[in-house]
Design a protein around this motif. Structure first.
Motif, mmCIF file in Angstrom:
data_model
loop_
_atom_site.group_PDB
_atom_site.id
_atom_site.type_symbol
_atom_site.label_atom_id
_atom_site.label_comp_id
_atom_site.label_asym_id
_atom_site.label_seq_id
_atom_site.Cartn_x
_atom_site.Cartn_y
_atom_site.Cartn_z
ATOM 1 N N GLY A 87 0.820 -1.196 0.000
ATOM 2 C CA GLY A 87 0.000 0.000 0.000
ATOM 3 C C GLY A 87 0.857 1.251 0.000
ATOM 4 N N PRO A 88 0.286 2.377 -0.427
ATOM 5 C CA PRO A 88 1.013 3.643 -0.368
ATOM 6 C C PRO A 88 1.063 4.167 1.065
ATOM 7 C CG PRO A 88 -1.201 3.997 -1.203
ATOM 8 C CD PRO A 88 -1.055 2.517 -1.019
ATOM 9 N N GLU A 108 1.638 6.448 8.713
ATOM 10 C CA GLU A 108 0.719 5.724 7.821
ATOM 11 C C GLU A 108 1.211 4.300 7.578
ATOM 12 O OE1 GLU A 108 -0.332 7.618 4.176
ATOM 13 O OE2 GLU A 108 -0.947 9.486 5.147
ATOM 14 N N ALA A 109 2.524 4.141 7.445
ATOM 15 C CA ALA A 109 3.084 2.799 7.245
ATOM 16 C C ALA A 109 2.804 1.911 8.451
ATOM 17 C CB ALA A 109 4.582 2.886 6.978
ATOM 18 N N ALA A 153 -0.277 -2.419 11.277
ATOM 19 C CA ALA A 153 -1.174 -2.799 12.381
ATOM 20 C C ALA A 153 -2.485 -3.378 11.847
ATOM 21 C CB ALA A 153 -1.451 -1.580 13.265
ATOM 22 N N ARG A 154 -3.000 -2.807 10.755
ATOM 23 C CA ARG A 154 -4.255 -3.322 10.166
ATOM 24 C C ARG A 154 -4.067 -4.736 9.649
ATOM 25 N NH1 ARG A 154 -4.736 1.843 7.921
ATOM 26 N NH2 ARG A 154 -4.101 1.109 5.852
ATOM 27 N N THR A 192 6.010 3.556 -0.001
ATOM 28 C CA THR A 192 5.313 2.270 -0.108
ATOM 29 C C THR A 192 5.638 1.404 1.104
ATOM 30 O OG1 THR A 192 5.339 2.328 -2.535
ATOM 31 C CG2 THR A 192 5.069 0.168 -1.503
ATOM 32 N N VAL A 193 4.634 0.687 1.597
ATOM 33 C CA VAL A 193 4.819 -0.253 2.700
ATOM 34 C C VAL A 193 4.430 -1.649 2.221
ATOM 35 C CG1 VAL A 193 2.522 0.338 3.620
ATOM 36 C CG2 VAL A 193 4.182 -0.847 5.086
#
Length: 211
Positions: free
Chosen positions: A28-29, A35-36, A41-42, A94-95
């Protein structure tokens, strides 16, 4: 600033299997480290029974922030090859999280490195990447009489037209590569008989083609 960078085209998950172990790579971005970390965590929450959640992320057009975690796998066999794959593909902001469900067969250090790095590479291939290019924000102010035709011409030329505001005059926001500002200024003066005003704003990155 970098002239351009590559990032993942969209959020998604790609699954591979190696010797009965499942490897789910979520990409994901991420504009910031926060955010990463939220993305990681999600993914952990979505797969609470998984054996490992290894991750890597690269933040910054110049890759100024690089982080990776093996999450219990032998040192250097998971996070590092994942990070190396992101860097090799020149992917930024990106992560990547590779969730592993152990299948009962040990892969060994070499097998793990290939599996984790390969999972990220395959996910990038499946989800695609996008080039983001540096541009200059500019604002064009023009009278109502010329505004409609000017906006149509800008769109027909493929210019990145943003917000258009109508008041006493019309303001059109758009993005231009720095190298094209002077030529655009001359074109604008010619097209509007010198009546339009061009103001330069800050620099940012905008979407280029998907690969």
């Amino acid at each position: 600033m970098q002239e351009q960078y590559r990032t993942v085209a969209r959020t998604g998950v790609h699954e591979t299997e190696v010797n009965r172990s499942r490897f789910l790579c979520a990409l994901g971005p991420a504009a910031t480290e926060e955010e990463a970390q939220e993305f990681i965590a999600r993914v952990r929450k979505e797969h609470p029974t998984a054996t490992h959640h290894c991750f890597a992320y690269v933040i910054g057009a110049d890759a100024s922030v690089q982080r990776a975690s093996d999450d219990g796998e032998p040192g250097g066999t998971a996070g590092a090859p994942m990070l190396q794959m992101l860097m090799r593909r020149e992917v930024r902001y990106t992560v990547a999280v590779v969730t592993r469900y152990y299948g009962g067969v040990k892969l060994g250090a070499g097998g793990l490195i290939r599996a984790y790095g390969g999972a990220v590479g395959e996910a990038l291939d499946a989800l695609g990447t996008r080039i983001r290019r540096r541009f200059r924000r500019v604002t064009v102010t023009v009278d109502h009489q010329r505004a409609g035709r000017l906006e149509n011409e800008l769109r027909a030329m493929g210019r990145a037209v943003g917000e258009v505001r109508y008041a006493e005059a019309v303001t059109i926001e758009l993005g231009l590569p720095d190298a094209e500002v002077d030529a655009f200024r001359a074109w604008l003066a010619d097209t509007t008989a010198g009546t339009a005003v061009l103001e330069l704003g800050g620099e940012a990155y905008g979407d280029g083609p998907t690969e």
